[in-house]
Design a protein around this motif. Structure first.
Motif, PDB file in Angstrom:
ATOM      1  N   PRO A 420     106.969  34.431   4.328  1.00 49.39           N
ATOM      2  CA  PRO A 420     105.561  34.386   3.932  1.00 49.39           C
ATOM      3  C   PRO A 420     105.421  33.593   2.642  1.00 49.39           C
ATOM      4  O   PRO A 420     106.358  33.481   1.866  1.00 49.39           O
ATOM      5  CB  PRO A 420     105.230  35.855   3.709  1.00 49.39           C
ATOM      6  N   GLU A 421     104.241  33.055   2.436  1.00 48.09           N
ATOM      7  CA  GLU A 421     103.961  32.361   1.180  1.00 48.09           C
ATOM      8  C   GLU A 421     102.477  32.489   0.867  1.00 48.09           C
ATOM      9  O   GLU A 421     101.627  32.285   1.742  1.00 48.09           O
ATOM     10  CB  GLU A 421     104.373  30.901   1.251  1.00 48.09           C
ATOM     11  N   VAL A 422     102.171  32.843  -0.359  1.00 51.73           N
ATOM     12  CA  VAL A 422     100.791  32.951  -0.832  1.00 51.73           C
ATOM     13  C   VAL A 422     100.621  31.981  -1.997  1.00 51.73           C
ATOM     14  O   VAL A 422     101.346  32.079  -2.992  1.00 51.73           O
ATOM     15  CB  VAL A 422     100.452  34.387  -1.285  1.00 51.73           C
ATOM     16  N   ILE A 423      99.686  31.038  -1.841  1.00 48.37           N
ATOM     17  CA  ILE A 423      99.413  30.089  -2.917  1.00 48.37           C
ATOM     18  C   ILE A 423      98.070  30.447  -3.532  1.00 48.37           C
ATOM     19  O   ILE A 423      97.039  30.435  -2.829  1.00 48.37           O
ATOM     20  CB  ILE A 423      99.380  28.633  -2.397  1.00 48.37           C
ATOM     21  N   ILE A 424      98.071  30.785  -4.804  1.00 47.63           N
ATOM     22  CA  ILE A 424      96.837  31.112  -5.516  1.00 47.63           C
ATOM     23  C   ILE A 424      96.417  29.890  -6.328  1.00 47.63           C
ATOM     24  O   ILE A 424      97.170  29.395  -7.155  1.00 47.63           O
ATOM     25  CB  ILE A 424      97.027  32.336  -6.434  1.00 47.63           C
ATOM     26  N   VAL A 425      95.219  29.413  -6.038  1.00 48.63           N
ATOM     27  CA  VAL A 425      94.697  28.219  -6.710  1.00 48.63           C
ATOM     28  C   VAL A 425      93.609  28.645  -7.688  1.00 48.63           C
ATOM     29  O   VAL A 425      92.573  29.190  -7.282  1.00 48.63           O
ATOM     30  CB  VAL A 425      94.121  27.212  -5.693  1.00 48.63           C
ATOM     31  N   CYS A 559      96.771  24.918  -9.628  1.00 49.45           N
ATOM     32  CA  CYS A 559      95.470  24.918 -10.294  1.00 49.45           C
ATOM     33  C   CYS A 559      94.839  23.526 -10.346  1.00 49.45           C
ATOM     34  O   CYS A 559      95.499  22.504 -10.110  1.00 49.45           O
ATOM     35  CB  CYS A 559      95.603  25.472 -11.710  1.00 49.45           C
ATOM     36  N   PHE A 560      93.541  23.535 -10.659  1.00 51.73           N
ATOM     37  CA  PHE A 560      92.790  22.318 -10.976  1.00 51.73           C
ATOM     38  C   PHE A 560      92.302  22.457 -12.412  1.00 51.73           C
ATOM     39  O   PHE A 560      91.608  23.413 -12.750  1.00 51.73           O
ATOM     40  CB  PHE A 560      91.587  22.152 -10.032  1.00 51.73           C
ATOM     41  N   GLU A 561      92.679  21.519 -13.237  1.00 56.86           N
ATOM     42  CA  GLU A 561      92.319  21.583 -14.655  1.00 56.86           C
ATOM     43  C   GLU A 561      91.058  20.764 -14.946  1.00 56.86           C
ATOM     44  O   GLU A 561      90.705  19.842 -14.212  1.00 56.86           O
ATOM     45  CB  GLU A 561      93.461  21.062 -15.527  1.00 56.86           C
ATOM     46  N   ILE A 562      90.373  21.150 -16.053  1.00 53.50           N
ATOM     47  CA  ILE A 562      89.261  20.356 -16.575  1.00 53.50           C
ATOM     48  C   ILE A 562      89.592  19.957 -18.001  1.00 53.50           C
ATOM     49  O   ILE A 562      90.513  20.517 -18.617  1.00 53.50           O
ATOM     50  CB  ILE A 562      87.944  21.151 -16.539  1.00 53.50           C
ATOM     51  N   THR A 576      97.671  20.682  -9.547  1.00 49.41           N
ATOM     52  CA  THR A 576      98.871  20.729 -10.392  1.00 49.41           C
ATOM     53  C   THR A 576      99.508  22.107 -10.308  1.00 49.41           C
ATOM     54  O   THR A 576      98.915  23.066  -9.810  1.00 49.41           O
ATOM     55  CB  THR A 576      98.524  20.418 -11.860  1.00 49.41           C
ATOM     56  N   GLU A 577     100.725  22.216 -10.819  1.00 44.24           N
ATOM     57  CA  GLU A 577     101.447  23.487 -10.806  1.00 44.24           C
ATOM     58  C   GLU A 577     100.912  24.415 -11.892  1.00 44.24           C
ATOM     59  O   GLU A 577     100.407  23.983 -12.931  1.00 44.24           O
ATOM     60  CB  GLU A 577     102.936  23.244 -11.054  1.00 44.24           C
ATOM     61  N   GLY A 578     101.024  25.739 -11.634  1.00 45.16           N
ATOM     62  CA  GLY A 578     100.709  26.727 -12.655  1.00 45.16           C
ATOM     63  C   GLY A 578      99.299  27.270 -12.556  1.00 45.16           C
ATOM     64  O   GLY A 578      98.584  27.079 -11.571  1.00 45.16           O
ATOM     65  N   VAL A 579      98.902  27.967 -13.637  1.00 47.35           N
ATOM     66  CA  VAL A 579      97.601  28.624 -13.727  1.00 47.35           C
ATOM     67  C   VAL A 579      96.729  27.816 -14.690  1.00 47.35           C
ATOM     68  O   VAL A 579      97.203  27.330 -15.711  1.00 47.35           O
ATOM     69  CB  VAL A 579      97.751  30.074 -14.230  1.00 47.35           C
ATOM     70  N   THR A 580      95.447  27.688 -14.351  1.00 50.19           N
ATOM     71  CA  THR A 580      94.550  26.906 -15.194  1.00 50.19           C
ATOM     72  C   THR A 580      94.444  27.516 -16.599  1.00 50.19           C
ATOM     73  O   THR A 580      94.524  28.737 -16.784  1.00 50.19           O
ATOM     74  CB  THR A 580      93.143  26.807 -14.579  1.00 50.19           C
ATOM     75  N   LYS A 581      94.229  26.676 -17.563  1.00 50.47           N
ATOM     76  CA  LYS A 581      94.151  27.125 -18.960  1.00 50.47           C
ATOM     77  C   LYS A 581      92.725  27.020 -19.507  1.00 50.47           C
ATOM     78  O   LYS A 581      92.489  27.330 -20.672  1.00 50.47           O
ATOM     79  CB  LYS A 581      95.092  26.286 -19.823  1.00 50.47           C
ATOM     80  N   SER A 582      91.792  26.552 -18.697  1.00 52.95           N
ATOM     81  CA  SER A 582      90.437  26.363 -19.222  1.00 52.95           C
ATOM     82  C   SER A 582      89.379  26.713 -18.187  1.00 52.95           C
ATOM     83  O   SER A 582      89.584  26.545 -16.991  1.00 52.95           O
ATOM     84  CB  SER A 582      90.253  24.910 -19.672  1.00 52.95           C
ATOM     85  N   MET A 583      88.240  27.220 -18.677  1.00 49.84           N
ATOM     86  CA  MET A 583      87.084  27.539 -17.843  1.00 49.84           C
ATOM     87  C   MET A 583      85.869  26.830 -18.431  1.00 49.84           C
ATOM     88  O   MET A 583      85.884  26.388 -19.584  1.00 49.84           O
ATOM     89  CB  MET A 583      86.865  29.056 -17.771  1.00 49.84           C
ATOM     90  N   ASN A 584      84.780  26.753 -17.669  1.00 45.49           N
ATOM     91  CA  ASN A 584      83.665  25.943 -18.144  1.00 45.49           C
ATOM     92  C   ASN A 584      82.288  26.575 -18.008  1.00 45.49           C
ATOM     93  O   ASN A 584      81.275  25.927 -18.269  1.00 45.49           O
ATOM     94  CB  ASN A 584      83.658  24.597 -17.408  1.00 45.49           C
ATOM     95  N   ALA A 585      82.206  27.838 -17.578  1.00 46.45           N
ATOM     96  CA  ALA A 585      80.897  28.443 -17.341  1.00 46.45           C
ATOM     97  C   ALA A 585      80.049  28.484 -18.613  1.00 46.45           C
ATOM     98  O   ALA A 585      78.887  28.070 -18.628  1.00 46.45           O
ATOM     99  CB  ALA A 585      81.066  29.851 -16.774  1.00 46.45           C
TER     100      ALA A 585
END
Length: 595
Positions: A420-425, A559-562, A576-585
């Motif tokens: 199994p594989e789970v990809i969290i974006v 993740c997708f970075e901004i 890209t690899e990893g967890v995003t480091k920025s949010m924009n709301a």
């Protein structure tokens, strides 16, 4: 290659427009000579008969023959003119499509189904859909077949590869595809006509005294014609009148059967002519791929479907001709016309009705695959996938969404290896998460269809696809949004626990509950999915959910970075690899003056 395609369609458009103009001039000339010929008939009967009946009648008959010849030519040229108009229109449509404008094509909104495994979430139907982007079908059944393929694409490796070969071959026949589509567009069939023809194979026609009529349809007209002789010799018209009475009595006796047959066969000569033309295109084309040869053999062996349906077309035209009042009265008085016609139609139906459905299926299959071949031809940069069996693999390079404008499309590499594989974006709003999920899903559908995909490399193992991205509540079913989502998730887990292999795509799971509940429930769902034979792609704003990757080896983070610089927000839309480091709301709300 794209420049060559544009040049090809421009050349075709211009050549058909020129030919259409030439035909219009010929039709005008023929109309003038038809008027002269018709005037010649009147002139011969009124003036030339003064010099003798024989020369006058002979001249009138000659003018009539010339008039009928011109009528036939006029009909032929009108058909050619219409075909040229259709062909130039097809070329214009493709030029728009090459400019990324496909709004003029049928969008298949009638096939939208919010409850389907994936079609609703992936925008396969409706305005701006994959169906609208691909669809070029020229028959109602072809459009339905294309929709059916999108809804339930093949999953067998051999079938997918056979379809790949057929799509590759047809993509190399742009002129033949245009001619096929022109034949299909020569007559716009209605749903009623289509359904009536589709019902023919299952229809049982009754015919009282069928065997007796088989003889009488020849004997009675022969006696009627013979009975003319006493009248012409000046003896008596009684025998002829009696024969006419007998014929009209037969027609009256069978009037209900005649009406029944006309409901099924009448007013369909143009539709049958369309089928004949389409079958002829298929029969006369030399194919090399296995699937296309199978389709061709299904309509050419043991006998020609084109020839057989052409016979039906002739029978239907005869039947339709007899429905005109004056012509019908004459033909039914002399030749037992309507009774003869329904006898011949029943004879054809008994002999061929079971074959008909198979022949029509060949037309719809070819019509649907032509759309995929056209899609391939119009997108030369797309690649045909490699199909692998055994251990699951999904490996793509420069994967993009096929519906996005190539000038603006941003592509990413994406790879999955095994269950199994789970990809969290993760990613900020508008960073591209949902588009990426649809990119993966739409290309999976295309790959199973045997069509090329929007990538430079694509290797995959065919498995089932299930999505939950756009769940809707239902007032009629008394279901809340949250309950509807739980039902879909439960159904996916049920299938996985039953041993089915699935590629599951989820966007912002458990949106209908509070943050704490959502996080806990999402974590538990991920733990369940990580135990089953599934590849799961999850998009989320919740960075806490991504932390589960530290606990479970089957969970990967992407993740997708901004980027925010000088009070400006930019997106690169690259995975890209990893967890995003920025949010924009908060940033966007401030920019828009909301806070």
């Amino acid at each position: 290659m794209q420049i060559n395609l544009v040049e090809f369609y421009i050349e075709k458009r211009d050549s058909f427009i020129r030919y259409e103009a030439q035909l219009a001039k010929k039709i005008k000339r023929i109309a003038f000579f038809r008027l002269l010929a018709f005037s010649g008939i009147a002139f011969s009967l009124i003036y030339l008969t003064r010099f003798g009946v024989f020369p006058g009648v002979l001249a009138a008959l000659s003018s009539l023959a010339f008039f009928l010849f011109l009528v036939k030519r006029h009909i032929r040229f009108e058909k050619l003119k219409k075909r040229c108009g259709i062909l130039s229109g097809l070329a214009k449509d493709e030029l728009k499509a090459l400019n990324h404008d496909f709004s003029h094509f049928n969008n298949g909104k009638e096939f939208i189904d919010p409850g389907h495994d994936f079609s609703y979430d992936l925008d396969l139907f409706g305005e701006g859909s994959l169906f609208q982007f691909i669809n070029r079908t020229s028959t109602l059944s072809g459009g339905k077949k294309l929709a059916a393929l999108l809804i339930s694409p093949p999953i067998d490796k051999e079938e997918i590869e056979k379809r790949q070969e057929s799509i590759k071959e047809l993509s190399g026949y742009p002129e033949w595809r245009m001619q096929f589509l022109a034949s299909g567009n020569m007559f716009d069939e209605t749903e009623r006509q289509h359904d009536a023809v589709a019902a023919w194979p299952d229809k049982e026609f009754r015919f009282n005294r069928y065997g007796l009529i088989g003889y009488l349809r020849w004997v009675i007209p022969a006696i009627t014609l013979a009975s003319l002789l006493p009248g012409l010799l000046g003896m008596t018209w009684l025998f002829f009148a009696l024969c006419v009475f007998v014929q009209l009595s037969f027609v009256y006796f069978y009037r209900h059967r005649i009406k029944e047959y006309f409901r099924f066969f009448g007013e369909k000569s143009l539709l049958i002519e369309k089928y004949v033309s389409l079958l002829s295109e298929i029969e006369n084309r030399g194919f090399s791929s296995e699937w296309l040869k199978e389709m061709q053999q299904a309509i050419s062996k043991p006998s020609s479907a084109c020839k057989t349906i052409k016979e039906l077309g002739s029978l239907v035209k005869e039947f339709e001709f007899g429905r005109h009042l004056l012509a019908g009265l004459f033909l039914n008085s002399i030749f037992l016309w309507d009774v003869r016609c329904i006898y011949n139609l029943r004879e054809w139906h008994l002999k061929n009705r079971k074959k008909l459905i198979n022949w029509l299926e060949v037309i719809e299959n070819i019509d649907a695959v032509i759309s995929l071949a056209n899609f391939s031809n119009n997108n030369p940069g797309f690649v045909y996938p490699q199909v692998k069996e055994g251990r699951f693999i999904f490996e793509s390079e420069q994967l993009g969404h096929p519906l996005l404008n190539p000038q603006k499309r941003v592509c990413s590499d994406f790879k999955v290896g095994g269950f199994p594989e789970v990809i969290i974006v993760t990613g900020a709003n508008m960073a591209g998460k949902s588009t990426f999920l649809r990119t993966v899903g739409v290309n999976m559908v295309l790959s199973r269809l045997g069509a090329p995909v929007c990538a430079t490399k694509y290797v995959f193992t065919p498995i089932g696809l299930y999505t939950n991205m756009r769940t809707t509540d239902s007032l009629l079913k008394d279901e809340s949004y949250f309950f509807a989502e739980l039902k879909r998730l439960s159904f996916a887990l049920e299938r996985l626990r039953g041993g089915e292999k699935l590629f599951v795509i989820l966007d912002e799971i458990l949106k209908g509950t509070n943050s704490a509940d959502k996080l806990n429930g999402s974590k538990e769902l991920v733990k369940q999915l990580a135990k089953l034979k599934a590849v799961t792609l999850i998009a989320t704003h919740d960075l806490k959910l991504a932390e589960i990757g530290n606990e479970l080896p089957a969970v990967k983070n992407k993740c997708f970075e901004i980027h925010i610089k000088d009070d400006e927000l930019t997106f690169d839309y690259r995975l890209t690899e990893g967890v995003t480091k920025s949010m924009n709301a908060t940033f966007l709300m401030k920019k828009m003056g909301i806070i």
